[in-house]
Motif scaffolding. Structure first.
Motif, PDB file in Angstrom:
ATOM      1  N   ILE A 187       0.830  -1.200   0.000  1.00 49.57           N
ATOM      2  CA  ILE A 187       0.000   0.000   0.000  1.00 49.57           C
ATOM      3  C   ILE A 187       0.873   1.262   0.000  1.00 49.57           C
ATOM      4  CG2 ILE A 187      -0.220   0.201   2.525  1.00 49.57           C
ATOM      5  CD1 ILE A 187      -3.247   0.910   1.923  1.00 49.57           C
ATOM      6  N   ARG A 188       0.504   2.198  -0.873  1.00 48.68           N
ATOM      7  CA  ARG A 188       1.159   3.493  -0.972  1.00 48.68           C
ATOM      8  C   ARG A 188       0.068   4.541  -1.164  1.00 48.68           C
ATOM      9  NH1 ARG A 188       4.404   0.152   0.142  1.00 48.68           N
ATOM     10  NH2 ARG A 188       6.574  -0.058  -0.572  1.00 48.68           N
ATOM     11  N   HIS A 194       8.310   9.607  -4.447  1.00 48.93           N
ATOM     12  CA  HIS A 194       9.174   8.418  -4.403  1.00 48.93           C
ATOM     13  C   HIS A 194       8.553   7.250  -3.641  1.00 48.93           C
ATOM     14  CE1 HIS A 194      12.188  11.034  -6.076  1.00 48.93           C
ATOM     15  NE2 HIS A 194      12.161  11.824  -5.009  1.00 48.93           N
ATOM     16  N   ASN A 195       7.272   7.347  -3.273  1.00 49.73           N
ATOM     17  CA  ASN A 195       6.727   6.250  -2.472  1.00 49.73           C
ATOM     18  C   ASN A 195       6.444   4.992  -3.290  1.00 49.73           C
ATOM     19  OD1 ASN A 195       4.358   6.946  -3.793  1.00 49.73           O
ATOM     20  ND2 ASN A 195       3.107   7.022  -1.955  1.00 49.73           N
ATOM     21  N   MET A 196       6.568   5.100  -4.617  1.00 49.90           N
ATOM     22  CA  MET A 196       6.400   3.907  -5.451  1.00 49.90           C
ATOM     23  C   MET A 196       7.744   3.311  -5.859  1.00 49.90           C
ATOM     24  SD  MET A 196       3.130   3.433  -5.736  1.00 49.90           S
ATOM     25  CE  MET A 196       2.841   2.442  -7.208  1.00 49.90           C
ATOM     26  N   ASP A 219      -1.930  13.439  -8.632  1.00 50.28           N
ATOM     27  CA  ASP A 219      -0.868  13.660  -7.658  1.00 50.28           C
ATOM     28  C   ASP A 219      -1.248  14.529  -6.472  1.00 50.28           C
ATOM     29  OD1 ASP A 219      -1.077  16.088  -8.894  1.00 50.28           O
ATOM     30  OD2 ASP A 219       0.988  16.198  -9.601  1.00 50.28           O
ATOM     31  N   SER A 220      -2.532  14.889  -6.316  1.00 45.46           N
ATOM     32  CA  SER A 220      -2.907  15.744  -5.192  1.00 45.46           C
ATOM     33  C   SER A 220      -2.885  14.953  -3.891  1.00 45.46           C
ATOM     34  CB  SER A 220      -4.316  16.323  -5.392  1.00 45.46           C
ATOM     35  OG  SER A 220      -4.765  16.923  -4.183  1.00 45.46           O
ATOM     36  N   PRO A 221      -2.026  15.316  -2.945  1.00 45.73           N
ATOM     37  CA  PRO A 221      -1.986  14.587  -1.675  1.00 45.73           C
ATOM     38  C   PRO A 221      -3.215  14.823  -0.813  1.00 45.73           C
ATOM     39  CG  PRO A 221      -0.572  16.515  -1.549  1.00 45.73           C
ATOM     40  CD  PRO A 221      -1.049  16.428  -2.978  1.00 45.73           C
ATOM     41  N   LEU A 222      -3.993  15.860  -1.136  1.00 43.82           N
ATOM     42  CA  LEU A 222      -5.174  16.176  -0.328  1.00 43.82           C
ATOM     43  C   LEU A 222      -6.311  15.208  -0.574  1.00 43.82           C
ATOM     44  CD1 LEU A 222      -5.231  20.072  -0.719  1.00 43.82           C
ATOM     45  CD2 LEU A 222      -3.964  18.670   0.918  1.00 43.82           C
TER      46      LEU A 222
END
Length: 470
Positions: A187-188, A194-196, A219-222
């Protein structure tokens, strides 16, 4: 199942440009069918494998609701308690709705707000900021009146869970409270650089209706709580298998109490737009749809992004279900293969052919492509012809868009969304089309003058929101 699956996917590759995907079916807690089709990276000729990781989009919502169930179990909130008690700065334009909105309302899409995804082309900052923007978002129906899919409420629900857990991020809660008990390692989360790394990835593609093209990742972290999980299909199956067992992990540990599990999958409001093929009587529970397929109850959800489409589901009480992800947005692969999976689980085998579903999709596609042509092939709007349109327009939640001249033409600019304005050839509508499809909806905006101001309609709702000229 595999011969029918392969024939169907090959036809979808020819018809819609499908690049690849992974399909898994399980029974009695064990995966009994898997297939990896096509390419994980078409350009480099890297084949799809069972261990490729994908974005699962809105199938992430159920993980958010499981965190809410745990918060209810821990006495931090009730399903029907006003969320304003935990978030005093929360409100809606309908102040009664703002004062009474509950977790159940947020999780079942009955807040009265339509989609409002367009907002995030410009507005960001933090999940708290997006929570505050709710006070200016236009509603399109009454509070608790009907089902209207709304990702924004799930982002706010994720923020609420962070508040309830003393500031612990939604991502950390998902990892420690769900993924770790499940034994899920791949899970990411969206928007984490770089989490992948060091994972095998299926690259994203999007179809224009006939052929697929490489696209970027969301790519929005929100947006994590509404659609930000990345995972491979075997690990995704661990989650769906646990849900099919009543929220029980392979180890025997419960993710939530039996009562909160019941609350999660109990229908709240009809969602008839999900009725398709042999799937009927659809309702929305909390992050899960319910329906009947071939006389069998089914609990399911889909997920769609520009580059990925996901389907997960299970037959409650039968300990069987499916998980599948395709790395090509705007194709019907996930819906058609879902029907194939449900036929196999309920009838013992798939139908001989799913060509009728492909043909029905092709008709919808052709209508959508005609709508795009109506906008793209219209008359360009020029600065010389309509200088009065030039300016900055403001909305209390959406902030501002700008209409500006570029080399004589007028452009609509809202954050990352930029299109040249046209007068549609068929009806003269002032509009801007990107030329792409979002599922089976053309990605576009429409504008209506109102004095010096403009009303904006986006492709994700029927609202005509008023933006005042600054």
């Amino acid at each position: 199942m595999q011969p029918v699956l392969r024939r169907t996917l090959e036809k979808l590759t020819a018809e819609a440009g499908l690049v690849g995907g992974v399909v898994a079916l399980f029974r009695d807690g064990k995966i009994f069918f898997t297939d990896a089709y096509g390419w994980a990276d078409r350009e480099e000729k890297r084949p799809m494998t069972l261990t490729c990781s994908f974005d699962i989009a809105s199938c992430s919502k159920a993980w958010t609701v499981m965190l809410a169930a745990q918060a209810v179990d821990d006495g931090l909130i009730g399903w029907d308690s006003p969320v304003k008690a935990a978030m005093p700065d929360f409100d809606l334009l309908d102040h009664y709705a703002g004062a009474h909105l509950s977790v159940r309302d947020m999780a079942s899409h009955r807040s009265g707000l339509p989609c409002h995804d367009f907002l995030r082309n410009r507005v960001g900052g933090s999940r708290e900021n997006l929570m505050r923007k709710c006070a200016g978002l236009d509603a399109s129906c009454g509070f608790r009146e009907k089902y209207q899919y709304n990702n924004h409420m799930y982002i706010v629900l994720g923020y609420l869970l962070e508040v309830l857990r003393g500031g612990q991020s939604w991502e950390e809660q998902v990892k420690t409270r769900i993924a770790d008990p499940l034994g899920v390692e791949t899970i990411r989360f969206r928007g984490q650089p770089h989490n992948m790394d060091h994972l095998e990835r299926a690259l994203p593609y999007v179809s224009d209706g006939h052929a697929a093209h490489r696209c970027g990742y969301a790519d929005s972290p929100l947006s994590g709580p509404c659609g930000g999980i990345k995972i491979n299909v075997p690990d995704l199956c661990r989650w769906v298998i646990a849900m099919s067992r009543g929220g029980v992990c392979e180890s025997g540990a419960r993710l939530c109490s039996a009562e909160q599990y019941r609350q999660i999958i109990t229908p709240v409001i009809p969602s008839p737009e999900e009725n398709q093929d042999r799937l009927r009587g659809c309702c929305y529970a909390q992050a899960w749809h319910t329906g009947v397929y071939n006389g069998h109850d089914v609990v399911f959800h889909s997920g769609g992004l520009e580059g990925f489409n996901t389907q997960v589901g299970f037959l409650p009480g039968a300990d069987c279900g499916y998980a599948m992800v395709f790395n090509t947005g705007s194709t019907p692969a996930s819906e058609i293969v879902r029907a194939m999976a449900l036929d196999t689980l309920t009838e013992g085998a798939p139908r001989d052919s799913y060509d009728d579903m492909i043909a029905a999709w092709a008709l919808r596609r052709d209508r959508m492509l005609a709508d795009i042509a109506n906008g793209i092939e219209g008359t360009p709007v020029t600065a010389a012809a309509e200088p009065n349109l030039i300016g900055v327009y403001e909305h209390p939640a959406y902030e501002t868009f700008e209409i500006m001249p570029r080399e004589g033409r007028l452009w609509f600019v809202y954050g990352g969304f930029e299109v040249p304005l046209m007068r549609a050839q068929r009806d003269g509508m002032l509009c801007g089309y990107t030329g792409t499809l979002d599922g089976m909806v053309p990605d576009h905006i429409e504008l209506w003058p109102e004095g010096n101001d403009l009303r904006l309609r986006t492709s994700d709702s029927a609202l005509r929101m008023l933006f005042k000229k600054k």
